[in-house]
Enzyme design. Structure first.
Site, PDB file in Angstrom:
ATOM      1  N   GLY A 165       0.779  -1.399  -0.009  1.00 57.47           N
ATOM      2  CA  GLY A 165      -0.077  -0.155  -0.122  1.00 57.47           C
ATOM      3  C   GLY A 165       0.636   1.344   0.030  1.00 57.47           C
ATOM      4  O   GLY A 165       0.190   2.337   0.137  1.00 57.47           O
ATOM      5  N   ALA A 204      -5.868   8.514  -0.351  1.00 54.68           N
ATOM      6  CA  ALA A 204      -7.078   7.867   0.149  1.00 54.68           C
ATOM      7  C   ALA A 204      -7.817   8.765   1.104  1.00 54.68           C
ATOM      8  O   ALA A 204      -8.912   9.039   1.002  1.00 54.68           O
ATOM      9  CB  ALA A 204      -6.617   6.486   0.774  1.00 54.68           C
ATOM     10  N   SER A 232       1.488   8.374   1.718  1.00 52.49           N
ATOM     11  CA  SER A 232       0.966   7.061   2.218  1.00 52.49           C
ATOM     12  C   SER A 232       1.614   6.569   3.581  1.00 52.49           C
ATOM     13  O   SER A 232       2.867   6.852   3.846  1.00 52.49           O
ATOM     14  CB  SER A 232       1.393   5.939   1.187  1.00 52.49           C
ATOM     15  OG  SER A 232       0.860   6.173  -0.026  1.00 52.49           O
ATOM     16  N   ILE A 233       0.631   6.301   4.331  1.00 52.91           N
ATOM     17  CA  ILE A 233       1.136   5.610   5.666  1.00 52.91           C
ATOM     18  C   ILE A 233       2.303   4.488   5.586  1.00 52.91           C
ATOM     19  O   ILE A 233       3.051   4.593   6.301  1.00 52.91           O
ATOM     20  CB  ILE A 233      -0.154   5.307   6.605  1.00 52.91           C
ATOM     21  CG1 ILE A 233      -0.970   6.555   6.819  1.00 52.91           C
ATOM     22  CG2 ILE A 233       0.279   4.602   7.793  1.00 52.91           C
ATOM     23  CD1 ILE A 233      -2.502   6.154   7.340  1.00 52.91           C
ATOM     24  N   ILE A 243      -4.255  -0.668   2.529  1.00 58.43           N
ATOM     25  CA  ILE A 243      -4.983  -0.936   1.138  1.00 58.43           C
ATOM     26  C   ILE A 243      -6.506  -0.212   1.460  1.00 58.43           C
ATOM     27  O   ILE A 243      -7.346  -0.796   2.406  1.00 58.43           O
ATOM     28  CB  ILE A 243      -4.957  -2.128   0.873  1.00 58.43           C
ATOM     29  CG1 ILE A 243      -3.706  -2.823   0.658  1.00 58.43           C
ATOM     30  CG2 ILE A 243      -5.874  -2.291  -0.574  1.00 58.43           C
ATOM     31  CD1 ILE A 243      -3.523  -4.179   0.157  1.00 58.43           C
ATOM     32  N   LYS A 286     -14.625  -1.003   6.661  1.00 60.60           N
ATOM     33  CA  LYS A 286     -13.631  -1.100   7.939  1.00 60.60           C
ATOM     34  C   LYS A 286     -14.143  -2.011   8.955  1.00 60.60           C
ATOM     35  O   LYS A 286     -13.487  -2.864   9.653  1.00 60.60           O
ATOM     36  CB  LYS A 286     -13.533   0.367   8.320  1.00 60.60           C
ATOM     37  CG  LYS A 286     -12.573   1.141   7.732  1.00 60.60           C
ATOM     38  CD  LYS A 286     -11.272   0.527   7.326  1.00 60.60           C
ATOM     39  CE  LYS A 286     -10.273   1.563   6.314  1.00 60.60           C
ATOM     40  NZ  LYS A 286      -9.210   0.865   5.978  1.00 60.60           N
ATOM     41  N   TYR A 325     -18.030   9.067   5.064  1.00 59.44           N
ATOM     42  CA  TYR A 325     -17.052   8.033   4.970  1.00 59.44           C
ATOM     43  C   TYR A 325     -17.859   6.964   4.039  1.00 59.44           C
ATOM     44  O   TYR A 325     -17.166   5.969   3.516  1.00 59.44           O
ATOM     45  CB  TYR A 325     -16.744   7.490   6.187  1.00 59.44           C
ATOM     46  CG  TYR A 325     -15.467   6.910   6.439  1.00 59.44           C
ATOM     47  CD1 TYR A 325     -14.108   7.616   6.334  1.00 59.44           C
ATOM     48  CD2 TYR A 325     -15.231   5.697   6.678  1.00 59.44           C
ATOM     49  CE1 TYR A 325     -12.970   7.038   6.256  1.00 59.44           C
ATOM     50  CE2 TYR A 325     -14.006   4.900   6.418  1.00 59.44           C
ATOM     51  CZ  TYR A 325     -12.764   5.837   6.340  1.00 59.44           C
ATOM     52  OH  TYR A 325     -11.558   5.161   6.174  1.00 59.44           O
ATOM     53  N   TYR A 332     -10.269   2.762  10.295  1.00 57.94           N
ATOM     54  CA  TYR A 332     -10.797   4.068  10.699  1.00 57.94           C
ATOM     55  C   TYR A 332     -12.069   3.875  11.632  1.00 57.94           C
ATOM     56  O   TYR A 332     -12.757   2.886  11.611  1.00 57.94           O
ATOM     57  CB  TYR A 332     -11.022   4.970   9.680  1.00 57.94           C
ATOM     58  CG  TYR A 332     -11.293   6.351   9.971  1.00 57.94           C
ATOM     59  CD1 TYR A 332     -10.467   7.209  10.844  1.00 57.94           C
ATOM     60  CD2 TYR A 332     -12.626   6.796   9.643  1.00 57.94           C
ATOM     61  CE1 TYR A 332     -10.903   8.342  11.378  1.00 57.94           C
ATOM     62  CE2 TYR A 332     -13.264   7.909  10.165  1.00 57.94           C
ATOM     63  CZ  TYR A 332     -12.297   8.857  10.893  1.00 57.94           C
ATOM     64  OH  TYR A 332     -12.693  10.099  11.464  1.00 57.94           O
ATOM     65  N   ASP A 385      -2.033  -7.491  -7.157  1.00 57.36           N
ATOM     66  CA  ASP A 385      -3.742  -7.167  -6.909  1.00 57.36           C
ATOM     67  C   ASP A 385      -4.140  -7.683  -5.706  1.00 57.36           C
ATOM     68  O   ASP A 385      -4.237  -8.967  -5.888  1.00 57.36           O
ATOM     69  CB  ASP A 385      -4.525  -7.231  -8.017  1.00 57.36           C
ATOM     70  CG  ASP A 385      -5.930  -6.978  -7.933  1.00 57.36           C
ATOM     71  OD1 ASP A 385      -6.475  -6.531  -6.708  1.00 57.36           O
ATOM     72  OD2 ASP A 385      -6.610  -6.805  -8.781  1.00 57.36           O
TER      73      ASP A 385
HETATM   74  P1  NAI Z   1      -2.857   5.617   0.120  1.00 56.68           P
HETATM   75  O1  NAI Z   1      -3.733   6.117  -1.079  1.00 56.68           O
HETATM   76  O2  NAI Z   1      -1.788   6.225   0.064  1.00 56.68           O
HETATM   77  O3  NAI Z   1      -2.843   4.001   0.315  1.00 56.68           O
HETATM   78  C1  NAI Z   1      -3.988   3.326  -0.275  1.00 56.68           C
HETATM   79  C2  NAI Z   1      -3.531   2.187  -1.025  1.00 56.68           C
HETATM   80  O4  NAI Z   1      -4.178   0.951  -1.456  1.00 56.68           O
HETATM   81  C3  NAI Z   1      -2.696   2.565  -2.302  1.00 56.68           C
HETATM   82  O5  NAI Z   1      -1.271   2.360  -2.326  1.00 56.68           O
HETATM   83  C4  NAI Z   1      -3.192   1.949  -3.575  1.00 56.68           C
HETATM   84  O6  NAI Z   1      -2.554   1.725  -4.505  1.00 56.68           O
HETATM   85  C5  NAI Z   1      -3.789   0.626  -2.625  1.00 56.68           C
HETATM   86  N1  NAI Z   1      -4.692  -0.253  -3.338  1.00 56.68           N
HETATM   87  C6  NAI Z   1      -5.836  -0.016  -3.998  1.00 56.68           C
HETATM   88  N2  NAI Z   1      -6.379  -1.028  -4.519  1.00 56.68           N
HETATM   89  C7  NAI Z   1      -5.474  -1.948  -4.392  1.00 56.68           C
HETATM   90  C8  NAI Z   1      -5.677  -3.349  -4.864  1.00 56.68           C
HETATM   91  N3  NAI Z   1      -6.568  -3.748  -5.601  1.00 56.68           N
HETATM   92  N4  NAI Z   1      -4.658  -4.016  -4.334  1.00 56.68           N
HETATM   93  C9  NAI Z   1      -3.499  -3.553  -3.704  1.00 56.68           C
HETATM   94  N5  NAI Z   1      -3.359  -2.408  -3.252  1.00 56.68           N
HETATM   95  C10 NAI Z   1      -4.429  -1.674  -3.646  1.00 56.68           C
HETATM   96  O7  NAI Z   1      -3.864   6.041   1.465  1.00 56.68           O
HETATM   97  P2  NAI Z   1      -3.465   5.910   2.965  1.00 56.68           P
HETATM   98  O8  NAI Z   1      -4.079   6.964   3.815  1.00 56.68           O
HETATM   99  O9  NAI Z   1      -2.074   5.632   3.361  1.00 56.68           O
HETATM  100  O10 NAI Z   1      -4.450   4.635   3.235  1.00 56.68           O
HETATM  101  C11 NAI Z   1      -3.614   3.401   3.886  1.00 56.68           C
HETATM  102  C12 NAI Z   1      -4.725   2.701   4.857  1.00 56.68           C
HETATM  103  O11 NAI Z   1      -4.705   3.704   6.017  1.00 56.68           O
HETATM  104  C13 NAI Z   1      -6.064   2.522   4.148  1.00 56.68           C
HETATM  105  O12 NAI Z   1      -6.633   1.030   4.641  1.00 56.68           O
HETATM  106  C14 NAI Z   1      -6.778   3.403   4.742  1.00 56.68           C
HETATM  107  O13 NAI Z   1      -8.433   3.124   4.847  1.00 56.68           O
HETATM  108  C15 NAI Z   1      -6.087   3.625   6.027  1.00 56.68           C
HETATM  109  N6  NAI Z   1      -6.756   4.755   6.885  1.00 56.68           N
HETATM  110  C16 NAI Z   1      -6.235   6.053   6.245  1.00 56.68           C
HETATM  111  C17 NAI Z   1      -6.857   7.045   6.971  1.00 56.68           C
HETATM  112  C18 NAI Z   1      -6.693   8.435   6.400  1.00 56.68           C
HETATM  113  O14 NAI Z   1      -7.079   9.429   6.731  1.00 56.68           O
HETATM  114  N7  NAI Z   1      -5.813   8.679   5.380  1.00 56.68           N
HETATM  115  C19 NAI Z   1      -7.380   7.141   8.265  1.00 56.68           C
HETATM  116  C20 NAI Z   1      -7.564   5.713   8.997  1.00 56.68           C
HETATM  117  C21 NAI Z   1      -7.058   4.770   8.218  1.00 56.68           C
END
Ligand code: NAI
Length: 268
Positions: free
Chosen positions: A14, A200, A20-21, A94, A166, A159, A149, A65
């Protein structure tokens, strides 16, 4: 740095860009002495900047994927070859909702989109653990973390169906965590993170107001992506061996608040 992950091997899902986290987790894991494979969906690899992270952390990148059992199987097999043994830690970071992307209101969901988002954001966690479990790919006292989340517990209207995804994700952590703990001494947890400005996160309607509100409600303020990475590293380290099947709030105190002084002031 504390060498908390010295000698440990992992898979990090991810990381898309520097926000990205998962990107921050990879940087911190590298600093703490871990070796790992980076993975993302093929399309994200084409769009993203993952090679720069791979270079910086001496890692290889494998496209997968996360909804495809075939891709995950190949990923796990290749990762064990590259890293030379079983896996000590896995990050599932993800999330994606097609309904959110297409700005479809929750009360008017397109169910094909709902199913797609659920597969990517929730069921993929089950699929990843299925492969790791059945291939006996995890080391004893290994650690698996997914990011979640608080909309899984409380209503945040914008959301959308990610709230349901989630809730399902957190339930998988408990259900699979039982079998992984019983049979392989592996722990499974979710970390429930503050709103964070990532690709995201910013996709959620009204995100700016949302993050500002959370900041004002949390006595310690919102947790950043880097702070989330630090917490995740502690969950991968040997210092948290008996923590499992938990949803762990990492949110500056937000989840236990009713109202805060700065928020009250806006109404007085
Ligand atoms: P991000 O957009 O950087 O990361 C999301 C990732 O999911 C991306 O790297 C994307 O390519 C990947 N992804 C999407 N479809 C995919 C697939 N079919 N196969 C493999 N990978 C796939 O955003 P972020 O915020 O770093 O998200 C990481 C996690 O943290 C997610 O689960 C998000 O829900 C969670 N989260 C984020 C918060 C926020 O406010 N940003 C708060 C709480 C949780």
């Amino acid at each position: 740095m504390y060498n908390l992950l010295k000698g440990k091997k992992g898979i990090i899902f991810g990381a898309l860009n520097e926000q990205s986290i998962a990107w921050k987790v990879a940087e911190r894991a590298h600093e703490e002495g871990a070796e790992f494979v980076l993975t993302n969906a093929p399309i994200a690899l084409r769009m993203g900047q993952l090679n720069a992270l791979a270079e910086k952390t001496g890692s290889q990148v494998i496209a997968a994927d996360a909804t495809s059992l075939e891709d995950i199987t190949a990923l796990v097999e290749q990762s064990m070859e590259i890293l030379g043994g079983k896996i000590d830690f896995v990050l599932h970071s993800i999330g994606m909702s097609v309904n959110v992307r297409k700005k479809i209101h929750y009360t008017d969901s397109n169910y094909d989109f709902t199913a797609k988002g659920w597969d990517i954001s929730a069921l993929s966690f089950h699929k990843v653990m299925n492969v790791l479990y059945n291939k006996k790919a995890m080391s004893e006292w290994g650690s698996i973390v997914a990011l979640t989340y608080m909309a899984a517990q409380r209503v945040f209207p914008d959301y959308n169906d990610m709230a349901d995804n989630k809730a399902y994700l957190e339930s998988i952590a408990r259900s699979f965590g039982y079998f992984f703990g019983r049979d392989h001494k592996v722990r499974v947890n979710t970390i429930s993170q503050s709103p964070t400005p990532t690709t995201a996160g910013s996709g959620v309607k009204g995100f700016d107001g949302f993050i500002e509100y959370a900041e004002k409600m949390s006595p310690l303020g919102n947790a950043s992506a880097l702070e989330c990475a630090d917490y995740t590293i502690s969950m991968f380290s040997d210092l948290t061996k008996k923590v499992t099947m938990q949803n762990l709030f990492h949110d500056g105190g937000f989840s236990n608040m009713g109202v805060s002084d700065p928020v009250m002031e806006k109404f007085e």
